[in-house]
Design a protein around this motif. Structure first.
Motif, mmCIF file in Angstrom:
data_model
loop_
_atom_site.group_PDB
_atom_site.id
_atom_site.type_symbol
_atom_site.label_atom_id
_atom_site.label_comp_id
_atom_site.label_asym_id
_atom_site.label_seq_id
_atom_site.Cartn_x
_atom_site.Cartn_y
_atom_site.Cartn_z
ATOM 1 N N THR A 44 9.004 2.003 4.677
ATOM 2 C CA THR A 44 9.613 0.892 3.948
ATOM 3 C C THR A 44 9.889 -0.299 4.861
ATOM 4 N N ASP A 88 0.839 -1.200 0.000
ATOM 5 C CA ASP A 88 0.000 0.000 0.000
ATOM 6 C C ASP A 88 0.872 1.249 0.000
ATOM 7 N N GLU A 89 0.331 2.314 -0.562
ATOM 8 C CA GLU A 89 1.083 3.555 -0.705
ATOM 9 C C GLU A 89 0.782 4.528 0.433
ATOM 10 N N THR A 119 -3.467 7.355 -5.692
ATOM 11 C CA THR A 119 -3.779 6.296 -6.655
ATOM 12 C C THR A 119 -4.705 5.285 -5.972
ATOM 13 N N ILE A 171 1.560 8.554 1.292
ATOM 14 C CA ILE A 171 2.059 9.854 0.832
ATOM 15 C C ILE A 171 2.855 10.504 1.962
ATOM 16 N N TRP A 204 16.024 5.173 -6.003
ATOM 17 C CA TRP A 204 15.385 6.464 -6.224
ATOM 18 C C TRP A 204 16.382 7.536 -6.676
ATOM 19 N N LEU A 225 5.612 -1.062 3.001
ATOM 20 C CA LEU A 225 4.684 -0.137 2.374
ATOM 21 C C LEU A 225 5.467 0.712 1.381
ATOM 22 N N THR A 226 4.766 1.434 0.534
ATOM 23 C CA THR A 226 5.423 2.175 -0.542
ATOM 24 C C THR A 226 5.317 3.674 -0.307
ATOM 25 N N PRO A 227 6.441 4.363 -0.090
ATOM 26 C CA PRO A 227 6.379 5.820 0.069
ATOM 27 C C PRO A 227 6.115 6.502 -1.274
ATOM 28 N N VAL A 228 5.262 7.494 -1.241
ATOM 29 C CA VAL A 228 5.026 8.343 -2.409
ATOM 30 C C VAL A 228 5.465 9.746 -2.016
ATOM 31 N N ARG A 287 -3.946 2.571 -4.874
ATOM 32 C CA ARG A 287 -3.217 1.885 -3.813
ATOM 33 C C ARG A 287 -2.916 2.778 -2.609
ATOM 34 N N THR A 288 -3.275 4.050 -2.680
ATOM 35 C CA THR A 288 -2.994 4.973 -1.577
ATOM 36 C C THR A 288 -3.911 4.657 -0.398
#
Length: 370
Positions: free
Chosen positions: A101, A84-85, A129, A87, A329, A105-108, A131-132
């Motif tokens: 991380t 999951d994202e 998105t 923000i 990144w 989870l996914t940092p945006v 997934r947020t």
């Protein structure tokens, strides 16, 4: 004015302001013979929850653990899933990113507003998105980064709002304190914070009783009661001495923050240096954990101030997306974040500063010719 030596953050002086009370509090813990999970921790948790305006405060080992425990607990409770994202401001300290991380989870990363150096809430919706699942709002430098629009976005998209309140103890948004604005908040009591312990310590505040119970359980080896382990936990506990010290210092936090505000006001009034930019603020409260200035020739400015006896700190020289730890990144372009990290310089700003020291710092900045 004669040359002076101005340390950025003289912790010995700051601690000495309440040294007698702190020493007495520590001695009481030593004499009690109870050093973990005792009355001092329970007392501080109750006091801090009341101060923040949250129903629950769960102490832990440090601020990074506090953030990580929130995300881990939401995963265990089914509110978040791996991938999951979340923000998060691109110009934050790396701990904010690590907590995301670490839990897979996914940092945006969202760019800041250059007027405030806080996450630009106008850019958040475009980053959302399917997934947020959450926004991690970071009250950088001691300024409240929350906005009503951010809250509207969370309600519109059903997002969790987690606060990183490591730098903003005592800050307000209207009638509420930061740390009580979202679903949960993480707090760091690292010695250099506005509310600092004499070692590492942290806490989670929330109104969610089930979340608080889960955080407490995971932080205690995953144990809900002795030798019963519903989770694969970790050991992250505040000790009794740190809790006793924090209870003393909490009594003076508002006064200390007011002193920091006066210092910041004096800097704004006194500094007239074309080489530097003083960030504007969005009207939200600010407890000035850090007083940042921006300068294109930052390193030369820092060297000149050092020659004049003024110690400064850079927060932070390398942004998270350019760190080796996140080498995947490194090719990203986040120009505003990169500008801040290239130009930011923090001036001394703490409650033990004298009027003479404040004037000396301002005059030293004004004297610099590059």
């Amino acid at each position: 004015m004669e040359n002076m030596k101005i340390d950025y953050l003289p912790l010995k002086r700051i601690t000495a302001m309440h040294g007698v009370e702190i020493s007495e509090a520590v001695q009481q813990v030593v004499d009690s013979g109870w050093y973990l999970q005792g009355k001092a921790v329970q007392g501080f948790e109750s006091e801090y929850a009341r101060y923040i305006g949250s129903c629950h405060c769960v102490s832990c080992g440090n601020g990074l653990d506090a953030l990580s425990l929130i995300f881990r607990s939401y995963i265990e409770l089914g509110r978040l899933n791996e991938g999951d994202e979340v923000i998060v401001p691109a110009n934050t300290y790396i701990a904010s990113i690590l907590s995301i991380t670490e839990n897979r989870l996914t940092p945006v990363l969202v760019e800041p507003d250059m007027n405030t150096l806080q996450i630009d809430d106008r850019l958040i919706e475009a980053a959302i998105t399917p997934r947020t699942r959450a926004i991690l709002v970071v009250h950088l430098y001691g300024q409240c980064a929350y906005t009503d629009y951010m809250g509207e976005l969370c309600r519109k998209y059903g997002l969790l709002l987690v606060e990183d309140n490591a730098q903003a103890h005592g800050c307000r948004f209207g009638n509420h304190r930061t740390g009580s604005l979202g679903n949960a908040a993480a707090h760091s009591f690292y010695p250099g914070k506005n509310l600092g312990a004499l070692g590492d310590a942290g806490a989670v505040t929330t109104d969610d009783e089930l979340l608080a119970q889960t955080v407490r359980t995971i932080a205690n080896y995953g144990s809900s009661r002795k030798y019963v382990f519903p989770y694969r936990g970790r050991n992250s506990r505040m000790d009794e001495i740190q809790a006793a010290v924090l209870s003393v210092k909490l009594k003076y936090l508002d006064a200390d923050n007011n002193r920091r505000r006066k210092i910041a006001g004096a800097y704004r009034e006194k500094i007239a240096q074309p080489l530097v930019c003083l960030p504007r603020f969005n009207g939200n409260d600010n407890v000035y954990h850090i007083f940042p200035i921006l300068a294109e020739r930052r390193d030369e400015l820092q060297a000149a101030l050092r020659e004049d006896g003024v110690q400064t700190i850079i927060h932070y020289p390398i942004p998270p997306h350019r760190q080796e730890a996140y080498r995947e990144w490194n090719g990203r372009s986040l120009p505003l974040t990169e500008q801040i990290h290239r130009q930011e310089l923090s001036l001394p700003c703490h409650q033990a500063m004298t009027e003479e020291e404040i004037s000396y710092v301002a005059e030293a900045v004004n004297r610099v010719v590059l």
